[in-house]
Structures are given as structure tokens and as C-alpha cells.
Write an enzyme that holds these catalytic residues in place. Sequence first.
Site, PDB file in Angstrom:
ATOM      1  N   LYS A  80       3.842   9.934  -0.612  1.00 39.75           N
ATOM      2  CA  LYS A  80       2.377   9.899   0.299  1.00 39.75           C
ATOM      3  C   LYS A  80       2.526  11.349   1.133  1.00 39.75           C
ATOM      4  O   LYS A  80       3.656  11.729   1.910  1.00 39.75           O
ATOM      5  CB  LYS A  80       2.377   8.720   1.340  1.00 39.75           C
ATOM      6  CG  LYS A  80       1.358   8.493   2.077  1.00 39.75           C
ATOM      7  CD  LYS A  80       1.400   7.450   2.945  1.00 39.75           C
ATOM      8  CE  LYS A  80       0.300   7.021   3.742  1.00 39.75           C
ATOM      9  NZ  LYS A  80       0.457   5.736   4.594  1.00 39.75           N
ATOM     10  N   SER A 155      -3.741   2.893   4.024  1.00 41.19           N
ATOM     11  CA  SER A 155      -3.992   4.412   3.903  1.00 41.19           C
ATOM     12  C   SER A 155      -3.154   4.900   2.788  1.00 41.19           C
ATOM     13  O   SER A 155      -3.691   6.002   2.185  1.00 41.19           O
ATOM     14  CB  SER A 155      -3.398   4.950   5.010  1.00 41.19           C
ATOM     15  OG  SER A 155      -2.133   5.036   5.358  1.00 41.19           O
ATOM     16  N   SER A 179      -0.526  -0.438   5.556  1.00 39.66           N
ATOM     17  CA  SER A 179      -0.875   0.807   4.644  1.00 39.66           C
ATOM     18  C   SER A 179       0.129   0.668   3.206  1.00 39.66           C
ATOM     19  O   SER A 179      -0.324   1.535   2.477  1.00 39.66           O
ATOM     20  CB  SER A 179      -0.539   2.088   5.183  1.00 39.66           C
ATOM     21  OG  SER A 179      -1.811   2.243   6.243  1.00 39.66           O
TER      22      SER A 179
END
Lengths: 499, 98
Positions: A80, A155, A179
Site C-alpha cells: 500500500k 482505503s 481499511s
Amino acid sequence: MTDLTRSSAAQLAQWIATGQVSSVEVVQAHFDRIAQVDQAIHAFLSLDYDRAMATAARVDAKRATGEVLGPLAGVPVAVKDAFTYEGLPTTCGSKMLEGWMPPYTSTVVRRLIDADMVILGKTNMDEFAMGSSTENSYFGPTHNPWALDRIPGGSGGGSSAALAAFEAPLTIGSDTGGSIRQPAAVTGTVGVKPTYGGCSRYGLVATASSLDQPGPCARTVMDAAMLHEVICGYDPRDSTSVNAPVPPVVAGARRADITGMRVGVVKELGGPGYAPAVERRFAQAVDVLTGLGADVVEVSCPHFQYALPAYYLIMPSEVSSNLARFDAMRYGLRVGDDGKNSAEQVMRLSRGSGFGAEVKRRIILGTYALSSGYYDAYYGSAQKVRTLITEDFTAGFESVDVMISPSTPTTAFRLGERVDDPMAMYQADLATIPSNLAGNTAASFPIGLSDEDGLPVGLQVMAPPMCDDRLYQVGAAFEAAMEGSWGGPLLNQIKETAR
Amino acid sequence: MALTNADVARLADLARIEVTNDELTVLAGQLDVILDAVAAVSQVASADVAPTSHALALTNVFRDDVVEPSLTPREALAMAPAVEDERFRVPRILEEEA
């Protein structure tokens, strides 16, 4: 020949270790897959082809000399874009950090490197990890491989979509309010939030420091467990790191037996706000767990209904403080430096231009919650609710080993559907937030498809702090029970992704 | 309670974020809805409940004071918006004299 991108990480690692395939072949196959599908999916913000191929070649050479390698050596992984890694930009999905090259490497990435894993690139995310759909990324949304007009969660939607589109066998996420787990749920993948303090935050760009927790994302329970053991463990560079051994998660996944385990269905994480099709699928999963010998009971956590309100005070408050570092002075976007504007004016202009709508909304909300005269009513009260939620967990775990719920109230919603309605977007994290507030460990595992829209539904499993292995035990038992009826991993039922 | 555009402008000012009038109007409406929803915390936050600031009860975690390699000036300045004489160059910090 077998499609290497469809294999589990554990399988790839075994083939690489025994020389049946090279790491170079495996890594090349994933870059080929990315080239084929990522234009439609947009899971990646950056790729690191040259360095990845060089690393893969080095792993193959080490193996050839007979050196004993780690359990995931040579296996590709994507990270990420909130974790620093020298040599690649770390953008956090924000214009504020567009092109920012970090001068240091995060502990999570350092551990991937030390484990001889091969980093493919960085994955898309909602700006500074604020959102449940990746639509808040400055660089454009990610699409759900199950249905391209749907959100991949957020996210960490890039990390979940990369798995579901077979662009990477393993990815790294970070979970502040869901997330990791919510994207896993809506893409039919596995996502685990370790116990707070279990995985180092050093080099993870801070969103809400008391809630943020890095964790593993994978397509199978065992793969997630293997990645968990690589990235977790004490780090003196994170002052909130727990100085204790990593829970035996691989052993938990291998055990895959829940006979006699006490499982509590959380009464408050269901009912109004939860889609009937999600609840139906969840009820079937509960039946499967009962059939596997678990002792399933209902538990009540009466304060969980206040978790979402408390979260949307605590989280923005910490955000307003953490994101104050983006002041346009030492790094990041600087706008309006015309020789006339003062530093403060430049700061204002840069933050006005560099932050997107959701980030501004949360900073301003946090500024309000912390402001004089409102502090006690908002932030102070939210901190008390945090105590009550933790006490609900403690009381519940006196009578059960794990608690369960649907991971999300609905399946993947359509892109654009909730962008103008912040409260509707926030509801996506209804079930995941309590574990961030209390700091215990929780995961989402795929439990099948909705009988309404054919999209994946996730089972959330929650366990007490430092009992992360229990999550894997439940997840692996469920996975083993279902793979027969699914005819292999659930993800094999994906139709939409460009093949 | 309803937030006015002026309230939001004051908050944006405290947060050092330049916002347009259109943004103010949208934000005021949205923040009202959010504040209405989050106000529920006061229903259970009675005086006898202790606040929790953090999931871990940790205080004052120390490590040994050992010198380790740190960033060179060149590395530290590599991503700076503006540099002068091996330092961060920033806009003026004082208002111009009248």
C-alpha cells in the site's frame, strides 16, 4: 503450463524453494498480468520492475548455492502506498505527496526485503487512508475485479483488487477503521488487522496513530498467516510496538480445527443497516461453523452502537494533528511561494490545493472536536466511549474465544454512489471500527457470494489482544470446509476481470 | 446546532487550509450532518467513565541512547520545495511592516 499468477503464495514459495520454477519466472508472470489487466483495475500507483527482477535473480542465485531461504523467499508482494520504501515514491494517494521519494524505508518493507520477498510496486488507496472506496485517491479510483463498476473497498482498495485480479499473491495494507478488512470483504479476499502494536508503524505515514495498524492481505488464510509472521514482531523504532512474541498464526492456520471453540455472534453488529442478503450469507456461515463443532452463542456488546460516532471524533482529531506536518516547508507540495506571500499564506494555499475534499473535511471536523469549549463534549466523550467498547470486548471474551459478525453491512457498492454523502460512506465501517478503538485483533474471510448481486461477502472474526492465531484457526477451518462446495478458492468464480 | 459558513471559515483558518466559498457551503452542510450523528457519544459518556486515549497502556517507552547513522543534509534536503545554502528555504515568516 500452470498459470503462476493463480497459485497461492505458499505454493509459489515451495516451487521456488525446490527449483521447480524460478523467482524470476514468477515475478515476470505477475508483471505480465499487471500489464494485461491493470489499465482496467488501476490497483497500482507505481511499479518497480528493474529492482524486482534483480531481487528475484538474486534469490534464484542464492537458492542455487544451496542457501536456506525464508518461507516466502522469491514470492512477489505489493505494498500500500502509505509505507515508505526508498527508491519508489510514497504518495498516500495525495497530490500533497505526488512524486515524494522517501529518504528511509519502513519496517514492514524492510522485513519483506529481509525475507527475500520481491516487491512489485505500490498500491492505490484513499488519500491518506481516509475512505472506504479508493475514490478519494488523487490518482483516480481502483475498480473491483468482480464488477468493474463497483468499489474495491477502501482505503486499501488497491491492495485488495491486486489480489482479486491475480496481479499479486500477497499485499500489505493498513487498518485504521477497517481499511484492510472492508476491502478484503468486498473483493472475496483475506485481510487481517493484527493486535494494535503487533506490527510496526515505523515508516507508515500516520493517519490516526492510536488506531493505525499494518497487516497482511492474501487470497488464502495460510498465505496471510505466512505474511503475518514475516511483517509482525517487536520494533524498537515504534514506541507503541508490543515487546512480545508474534502469536503462532501459521500454526493456527495449519491447525484449522475449531471443535469446541466458543464463538460469539455479536448481536449489535447486524439488523438495521445490514443488507438482508449479507445477513443471509452470514447466517449460513454460522451454520458452517456450528457444523465444524464450534459452540456458537450470541453475545451482546451494548456500546458498539456508539463506536461509529466515537470513531468519527477520535479519528479526525488525530488526523488534524498528524496532518499538520504537511506545512509545505520541508517536503511535499508548495503553492504560492511568489516572494510576497508569507509562510503562513503559503501553508494555507498549499494545504488548500494539496488536500482533497475528504481530507479537508476530517481535518476541519477534528479541529472542531478539539477546539476550546467543545473538547469535553466531543473528543472527551468519545474517549469515554472507547473505554466502554473495550469493556464490552473484555466482558464478551470472558465467555467466548472469538466474536464474529458480517465484515461489512453491504457488498461492494457502485463507484460514485456514496461520494457526495459522507455519512453513507462512513457506514461501510460499521462492524470493523470497534476493534480499532479497542486495539484487539480482527480479520475478514470470504464466506461466499450474495444471493442478490453475486458479489463477495466477508465474515469478520475478532479475538482478544495477542490472540491473532485464533483468527487464522477459524478462517482456515472455514476455508477448508467451503473449498469443496466452491470447487476451489472463491476467487475462481470471478467473471468480469479481463483475462 | 447548525454550523454557519463563518464557523467553518474560522475552523479552516485554524487548520491553515484555504477554502473557497463553495467549499465552505458544502462543508457546513456536511459537517452539520456528521456532528448530529456523532453527538450520540454524550448519551453514554457519563462522569464515572474514565477516558481511553490509547489501546495500549504504555507510558514513557525508552531505548538506549546509542548513536546511529542519520540522514545527511543532502538526503534531508532532497525533497525540499526550495533549498539555499544547505538549508530549507522558506517564505518570510513575519508580516511586512506597514
